[in-house]
Structures are given as structure tokens and as C-alpha cells.
Design a protein around this motif. Structure first.
Motif, mmCIF file in Angstrom:
data_model
loop_
_atom_site.group_PDB
_atom_site.id
_atom_site.type_symbol
_atom_site.label_atom_id
_atom_site.label_comp_id
_atom_site.label_asym_id
_atom_site.label_seq_id
_atom_site.Cartn_x
_atom_site.Cartn_y
_atom_site.Cartn_z
ATOM 1 N N GLU A 10 0.862 -1.176 0.000
ATOM 2 C CA GLU A 10 0.000 0.000 0.000
ATOM 3 C C GLU A 10 0.897 1.225 0.000
ATOM 4 O OE1 GLU A 10 -3.559 0.141 2.428
ATOM 5 O OE2 GLU A 10 -3.293 -2.011 2.831
ATOM 6 N N GLU A 11 0.825 1.968 -1.079
ATOM 7 C CA GLU A 11 1.725 3.093 -1.295
ATOM 8 C C GLU A 11 1.661 4.107 -0.152
ATOM 9 O OE1 GLU A 11 2.895 4.631 -5.503
ATOM 10 O OE2 GLU A 11 1.061 5.645 -4.862
ATOM 11 N N LYS A 12 0.474 4.356 0.369
ATOM 12 C CA LYS A 12 0.335 5.331 1.458
ATOM 13 C C LYS A 12 1.102 4.893 2.700
ATOM 14 C CE LYS A 12 -3.968 7.280 -0.088
ATOM 15 N NZ LYS A 12 -5.372 7.552 0.141
ATOM 16 N N TRP A 17 6.413 5.993 6.004
ATOM 17 C CA TRP A 17 7.604 5.585 6.730
ATOM 18 C C TRP A 17 8.544 6.764 6.918
ATOM 19 C CZ3 TRP A 17 8.977 0.723 3.347
ATOM 20 C CH2 TRP A 17 8.081 -0.309 3.635
ATOM 21 N N THR A 18 9.196 6.804 8.068
ATOM 22 C CA THR A 18 10.250 7.792 8.276
ATOM 23 C C THR A 18 11.450 7.387 7.427
ATOM 24 O OG1 THR A 18 11.275 6.573 10.095
ATOM 25 C CG2 THR A 18 9.502 8.151 10.684
ATOM 26 N N ALA A 19 12.383 8.300 7.284
ATOM 27 C CA ALA A 19 13.600 7.986 6.526
ATOM 28 C C ALA A 19 14.325 6.801 7.159
ATOM 29 C CB ALA A 19 14.518 9.203 6.461
ATOM 30 N N THR A 50 6.294 6.549 -7.635
ATOM 31 C CA THR A 50 4.929 6.488 -7.132
ATOM 32 C C THR A 50 3.916 6.388 -8.264
ATOM 33 O OG1 THR A 50 4.595 8.875 -7.135
ATOM 34 C CG2 THR A 50 5.587 7.913 -5.151
ATOM 35 N N THR A 51 2.742 5.870 -7.937
ATOM 36 C CA THR A 51 1.685 5.780 -8.947
ATOM 37 C C THR A 51 1.228 7.170 -9.378
ATOM 38 O OG1 THR A 51 0.008 5.542 -7.215
ATOM 39 C CG2 THR A 51 0.868 3.522 -8.199
#
Length: 126
Positions: A10-12, A17-19, A50-51
């Protein structure tokens, strides 16, 4: 035999995520990459954009370029690997190694056949 291992997530979630979290996942995946490279089993691999950056070409004639991949799914294709494995079970084992590094991702495993115009695929008539 070559297998494509397609990494879905899931792209979101990935974007949230943090670096440090992203780097930890990438470090885990790199360990699998390095092992496969030593075994000379790793072909091309890529982390896709990204999409939101994707476009799709579809329709008759020259086609029409439209925004996005138009996938009806929660997960998006975020990366891919091409690996040289003895059989499907070996390819599944590689996908399991990748999943240990990124346990919330989904991995699809597909055989890859080299496309040669005019040549029939194994098991198919010309």
C-alpha cells in the motif's frame, strides 16, 4: 529459469515511513540482493516511482496517455526483481527472504520467458 518477483504494497503506508524506517527496510532487502548477486541469480531489479508519477497508454491507434496506472486494488506495484532460480519453489524461497525484510509487502512470483519475435513459446505450436 527466470522468475519475476513483483513487490506490492500500500503506497500510502510506504510513503508514511520515516527515513529511518525506509532505510531499515532497504538495508534488509540489500542483504537479500547481495546474496543473490553472489549466487549470480539476481537479474534486473528496481524500486518504482509512485503511482502519482505514472501514466498509462491505452486505446486504439496511437492511444491516449492518461494519468495513473488505473489499478482497482489497495496495493500498488512498487518494485520488481528478476531472479534465476532452479524452479518455482526456489523462487518462492527468494520471495520469502524479501518478505522477511519487508513483512507487510505482497510478493507475486511469475515465470519469465524471453520474448523473441516469431519464436514460439515452449509448449505452444508455432
Amino acid at each position: 529459469m527466470l522468475y519475476a518477483i513483483l513487490a506490492y504494497h500500500e503506497e500510502k503506508i510506504v510513503e508514511s515511513w520515516t527515513a529511518e524506517e525506509d532505510a531499515a527496510v532497504m538495508t534488509g532487502l540489500l542483504k537479500v540482493h547481495e546474496r543473490l548477486d553472489r549466487e549470480k541469480a539476481l537479474g534486473p531489479s528496481a524500486r518504482l516511482g509512485t503511482t502519482g508519477q505514472a501514466v498509462t497508454l491505452r486505446g486504439p491507434g496511437a492511444g491516449m496517455v492518461i494519468d495513473g496506472p488505473f489499478a482497482e486494488t489497495k496495493e500498488q506495484l512498487l518494485g520488481l526483481y528478476v531472479v534465476d532460480c532452479a524452479d518455482r519453489d526456489a523462487a518462492i524461497a527468494v520471495a520469502r527472504d524479501l518478505r522477511r525484510a519487508n513483512p507487510t509487502a505482497v510478493y507475486e512470483i511469475r515465470p519469465v520467458r524471453r520474448y523473441i519475435p516469431g519464436a514460439s513459446l515452449p509448449g505452444m505450436q508455432a
